[in-house]
Structure formats: C-alpha cells, structure tokens
Design a protein around this motif. Sequence first.
Motif, mmCIF file in Angstrom:
data_model
loop_
_atom_site.group_PDB
_atom_site.id
_atom_site.type_symbol
_atom_site.label_atom_id
_atom_site.label_comp_id
_atom_site.label_asym_id
_atom_site.label_seq_id
_atom_site.Cartn_x
_atom_site.Cartn_y
_atom_site.Cartn_z
ATOM 1 N N GLY A 94 0.799 -1.218 0.000
ATOM 2 C CA GLY A 94 0.000 0.000 0.000
ATOM 3 C C GLY A 94 0.830 1.266 0.000
ATOM 4 O O GLY A 94 0.468 2.267 -0.622
ATOM 5 N N GLU A 95 1.962 1.230 0.695
ATOM 6 C CA GLU A 95 2.859 2.389 0.722
ATOM 7 C C GLU A 95 3.396 2.698 -0.673
ATOM 8 O O GLU A 95 3.482 3.862 -1.087
ATOM 9 C CB GLU A 95 4.016 2.144 1.689
ATOM 10 N N LYS B 6 0.458 4.012 -2.909
ATOM 11 C CA LYS B 6 -0.018 5.338 -2.521
ATOM 12 C C LYS B 6 0.860 6.448 -3.092
ATOM 13 O O LYS B 6 0.370 7.518 -3.485
ATOM 14 C CB LYS B 6 -0.084 5.460 -0.993
ATOM 15 N N LYS B 7 2.155 6.201 -3.156
ATOM 16 C CA LYS B 7 3.091 7.208 -3.689
ATOM 17 C C LYS B 7 2.750 7.595 -5.125
ATOM 18 O O LYS B 7 3.040 8.704 -5.565
ATOM 19 C CB LYS B 7 4.519 6.666 -3.633
ATOM 20 N N HIS B 8 2.118 6.670 -5.842
ATOM 21 C CA HIS B 8 1.787 6.918 -7.250
ATOM 22 C C HIS B 8 0.286 7.097 -7.460
ATOM 23 O O HIS B 8 -0.173 7.141 -8.608
ATOM 24 C CB HIS B 8 2.293 5.754 -8.099
ATOM 25 N N ASP B 9 -0.458 7.216 -6.349
ATOM 26 C CA ASP B 9 -1.916 7.397 -6.397
ATOM 27 C C ASP B 9 -2.600 6.319 -7.233
ATOM 28 O O ASP B 9 -3.473 6.594 -8.054
ATOM 29 C CB ASP B 9 -2.270 8.786 -6.944
ATOM 30 N N PHE C 291 -5.881 0.736 -4.909
ATOM 31 C CA PHE C 291 -5.436 -0.544 -4.352
ATOM 32 C C PHE C 291 -6.640 -1.360 -3.905
ATOM 33 O O PHE C 291 -7.319 -1.018 -2.945
ATOM 34 C CB PHE C 291 -4.490 -0.285 -3.178
ATOM 35 N N LYS D 113 -7.053 1.466 6.516
ATOM 36 C CA LYS D 113 -6.348 2.745 6.570
ATOM 37 C C LYS D 113 -4.843 2.548 6.734
ATOM 38 O O LYS D 113 -4.039 3.219 6.085
ATOM 39 C CB LYS D 113 -6.922 3.605 7.697
ATOM 40 N N ASN E 231 -3.493 1.501 3.449
ATOM 41 C CA ASN E 231 -3.853 2.373 2.320
ATOM 42 C C ASN E 231 -4.686 1.630 1.267
ATOM 43 O O ASN E 231 -4.500 1.816 0.060
ATOM 44 C CB ASN E 231 -2.590 2.967 1.671
ATOM 45 N N ASP F 188 -7.887 0.919 -0.874
ATOM 46 C CA ASP F 188 -9.031 1.646 -1.402
ATOM 47 C C ASP F 188 -10.263 0.764 -1.497
ATOM 48 O O ASP F 188 -11.388 1.255 -1.488
ATOM 49 C CB ASP F 188 -8.697 2.190 -2.791
ATOM 50 N N ASN G 249 -13.166 2.928 -0.358
ATOM 51 C CA ASN G 249 -12.825 4.166 0.330
ATOM 52 C C ASN G 249 -13.722 5.290 -0.194
ATOM 53 O O ASN G 249 -13.728 5.566 -1.398
ATOM 54 C CB ASN G 249 -11.344 4.493 0.046
ATOM 55 N N ARG H 95 -12.606 7.734 -2.832
ATOM 56 C CA ARG H 95 -12.337 7.307 -4.201
ATOM 57 C C ARG H 95 -13.601 7.432 -5.061
ATOM 58 O O ARG H 95 -14.705 7.109 -4.626
ATOM 59 C CB ARG H 95 -11.860 5.850 -4.233
#
Length: 379
Positions: free
Chosen positions: A161-162, A165-168, A171, A187, A190, A192, A213, A216
């Motif tokens: 997830g990390e 998330k950096k690339h949006d 997930f 959460k 990360n 979705d 989420n 989203r």
Amino acid sequence: MIYLDYAATTPMSEKAINVYSQVATEYYGNSSSLHDMGLAAQTILEESRKTIAGFFNGEAKGVYFTSGGSESNYFAIHSLLKGNNKKGKHIISTKLEHSSIANTLEDLQKDGYEITFVPVNTEGRVELEALSEAIRPDTVLASIHHGNSEIGTIQDLVAIGEILKKHDIIFHSDCVQTFGKIEIDVKKANLDSISVSSHKIYGPKGVGACYINPSRTWQPVIPGTTHENSFRPGTVNVPGIAAFITAAEEVLPIMDVEQERFQGLRRKLVDGIQGDAWKISEVGPSSKRLEHIIGLSIAGIEGQYIMLECNRYGVAISTGSACAVGMQKPSKTLLAIGKSKEEAKQFIRLSLGKLTTDAEIEETIDIFQRFLKKYFNDL
C-alpha cells in the motif's frame, strides 16, 4: 465425515442460523420500502453496515453488501475503473488471484486494458521491487490478494500500500480468506477497496461485502441501479447480512487464539503423516501464513488420488481452490512459485476450522498412514 476443507466453506454457526431465522421471520420488509416494515429492515441493514466497517477500520458509507466475495471483486474492480477511466488502462496484479479476479482481468484485456502480473517468490509473496518497477504513468489500479487460498501466504499489504499510494494507484485486495482470521486495517494498508465473504466465517452462503474508500470515485457498473447506494442491483438480503455480522462478531474476538490453536494442530498433522516410504513436504511459507491452510505435496502420488482416497475413508480435503475444481489443471499457485507441472499435480490442501479437534487430527493421521502404506507397498 472429518471435514478438513474449511478454506472452501464453513458450516453456519448456531447463533448465525438463529439470527437469520429471527430476522427473516420478524423483519421481512424490503429495506428500500418506506413503510414501517421496510424501515425496520433498513435499520438492521445500516447498523450492520456500521458494525462491519468497524471490523476493518473503515467507514460505514463505504460498505456495500453483495452476494459474496466473487461479486464484490467484480463490482469493485469495474466500478473503480469506470470512475477513473481517464487515469489510464494499465492494471497490476499477480498470477495467484482468485478466479473471480483472474477472469475479470482477462475480460478487461478485451476492452483494451493491459495487465502486468508481478512475480512472487518461492513462498508466494509479491516481490516489492518488481511491483515498483511495474508501475507506469498510466497504471490505474492494482489488485493483490491478502491471503492465498491454497498455501496460506499472507501478503504484506502495508508495504504494498505504501508503494501504490506514492503513485496514487487504486489498491484493491481480495480479503476473503483473511477476514475473521487475521487483522485487516484498510487505513493502515492504504487500501481503497476490499472484498469479504460470509460463508468463510460460519455465516450464510450468498452474502458478502465490498468496501470502497469513500474518497475514491467510482461509477455504477449497471446504470440505473438503486440498491446499495447504486452499487449493485437486487433486493438486499437483510436476514443473510444480519447473520453474517453475527458470525463475524463470534470469530473476530478469538481469531488470534484460533490461529495459535491451528498452528499446534498443523504441526501435529504434518509430523504424524510422515512415513519412511514416502516424503511429505509442506508447500508455502514457514511464517507469516494462515495457519489453518495446510498445503502439502507427497512425492510420487497425484493429489487427486489422495483426495479420493481420503474421501473413501471419510476425510474431506481438496486439491486446491474450490472455485477451480473440475478444471483438471495443475495448481496455478504452485506454478507461480516455481513448481513444475508434475509437482503442482501432487498438491493437496487441508484446512482447519473451529470444529476441528485433536481427535479428528489423530484419526486423519491414522487414515493417511493406512492408505499411503498400502499405496507404496503395492508399487
């Protein structure tokens, strides 16, 4: 019969059956109806939504009840892609996914989506470096399961997830095998979107949930749908959902204790069925695994034969995922972790549950010893 196929499905708990019966009898109104009977059913539905969201640290407005894990996977992926169709047409996944996801991805390729399957190591875990390298500017979604249904490998969703998330990147994770067995925190990881199912945790079949989420964007797969906030069509199964929540409330508080108990039963079983004339190997990781899922390989003998012999002696096991039965193909999980087709055909899966006892394990050991001695002595 000794039932050792809990990863395929579970019997309903007595409490879940009672709740189902009560709600079906007393609160049978359509939850979309505006009269008092409908409003009573709607109240149960919304309380159930809040409860299940709390189980994985989500928000109630992101919960959509479905007919099960397969439908949740299908609707989650399609809804999120429809809501983000301008972001790109590249998807990341693995070769280990449930058939409901694998088939969905195959179908999406016909619509112009490109799928990258990231490799896994010999224990079935996603190679994080390979995942990072697979990301492209047009990557819109990644679908990576939480727990493997054949060998029990648990993916590190937090680490995955990390990276995403950096690339949006959206997930999604199929959590059907892990819900009620180990912690899921949408959460923290990360996440979705996730899918969960009732019949894997002693609730009724035909009931599940999808979480998306709320931050989203998504679009309904079927235009004009009104049920479940436009997520899916069809009258909502309120009795089944109430029973699902009841089953979850029973298993979640004791899931850590149960995994520890399964670890002991697992060790006893694997050690007990070893023999001088045959070699039994555990397939999968030695740690960070679902202890109730036991993947085994017996050299020189096909898994289907072992399954049939076990059934003849009164023990229910499988040769892999129940959703792949009848296909007569080697386990895709074993092929993905580097096993040959011959080795993959030697695979069997035993899975434990809350009704599994020491006595059942001892009897299973005796049965294995009996038919394996006969098999190898007759060679």
